[in-house]
Write an enzyme that holds these catalytic residues in place. Sequence first.
Site, PDB file in Angstrom:
ATOM      1  N   ASP A  25       0.828  -1.211   0.000  1.00 49.61           N
ATOM      2  CA  ASP A  25       0.000   0.000   0.000  1.00 49.61           C
ATOM      3  C   ASP A  25       0.861   1.259   0.000  1.00 49.61           C
ATOM      4  OD1 ASP A  25      -2.852  -0.142  -0.068  1.00 49.61           O
ATOM      5  OD2 ASP A  25      -2.847  -1.188   1.838  1.00 49.61           O
ATOM      6  N   ASP A  46      -6.374   4.355  -4.812  1.00 51.55           N
ATOM      7  CA  ASP A  46      -6.408   3.227  -3.880  1.00 51.55           C
ATOM      8  C   ASP A  46      -5.223   2.356  -4.265  1.00 51.55           C
ATOM      9  OD1 ASP A  46      -6.861   1.049  -2.262  1.00 51.55           O
ATOM     10  OD2 ASP A  46      -9.036   1.120  -2.517  1.00 51.55           O
ATOM     11  N   THR A  63      -7.496  -6.130  -0.054  1.00 53.59           N
ATOM     12  CA  THR A  63      -6.445  -6.609   0.846  1.00 53.59           C
ATOM     13  C   THR A  63      -6.427  -8.129   0.960  1.00 53.59           C
ATOM     14  OG1 THR A  63      -6.530  -4.576   2.151  1.00 53.59           O
ATOM     15  CG2 THR A  63      -5.606  -6.510   3.224  1.00 53.59           C
TER      16      THR A  63
END
Length: 332
Positions: free
Chosen positions: A48, A124, A129
Amino acid sequence: MNSPIDCSKVRFAIQAVREAAQLVRQVQRELVTAAISKDDKSPVTVADFAAQAIVSKRLLEAFPEMGFVGEESSEVLRTPAGQETLEQITHFVRRVEPTATPEEVCAWIDRGAGEATEEFWTLDPVDGTKGFLRGDQYAVALAFIRDGQVRVGALGCPELGEGITPNKGGLGTVVVSRRESGCFASSLADENSDWKKLAVSDESDISAARMLRSVEKAHTDTGGIGELVTALGILADPVGMDSQAKYAVLAAGGGEINLRLLSPSRLEYREKIWDQAAGSICVQEAGGRVSDLDGKPLDFSHGRILATNRGVLATNGHLHEAVLAGLKTIGA
């Protein structure tokens, strides 16, 4: 790099998503192992932050005057407890920015911590996830928004193959759209591959509608979806898939309905803009329709959340009104 649309923002979105998605895939291959525990989220945390850092750096180079709204903040990375994670993130960022320092990485990440402006990009960095950790579907989603409307959207889907079908370990797919210019898909790994114009399914029989449903049960009201399926008389098997990869599959005709119902325990919840921006324009430009659960268009003019919209409904267009009617029937 070839591009299906002659536009600087489209070219940027394609390149940024390609670079970030391939970096995320490197993190997955090196940090997600069979021995990893179910509650260990560290690999996706590294992915991320690394993806947001590199996209932010590229935006700073290409469009320094534009705003940037990202999902992540480096606050935790600047604490003693976050130092090891920051070192890992910096290690991966250096794969594409060899001289990057931990402080620079944090600064790039934090460019996304602000509020939306008149025109800005939203990201994003790893949507999906659980899919990422399972080696299943996830996406890097980048969109350009102006005056509250998504103008450009790109999805990098490493585990979707040609024809927008699941293909674990394959070359991956990048999908891009610009308002009033169509939706196109190409290879994620091969910058010289051809582009294919996408179009939604022409299915108009609600009983045959394939619903794209999250594998991760916490993301929607599964009970309500079951009620809706019964109320509409849907007989087709659902398609299980996490992340905005569902939007790509819907745009390519691989399903007819993508739905985010509000959980009964969180009726006040409003979607984050980065969770819907890139995928929604891809479906619209492929001929589909996207609205909230009341049939209203998604309004991206209220900062970091879709403050005036309840949930999300994306369809091939032909079935949209039928699904909205079904939602009223079950009181959703």
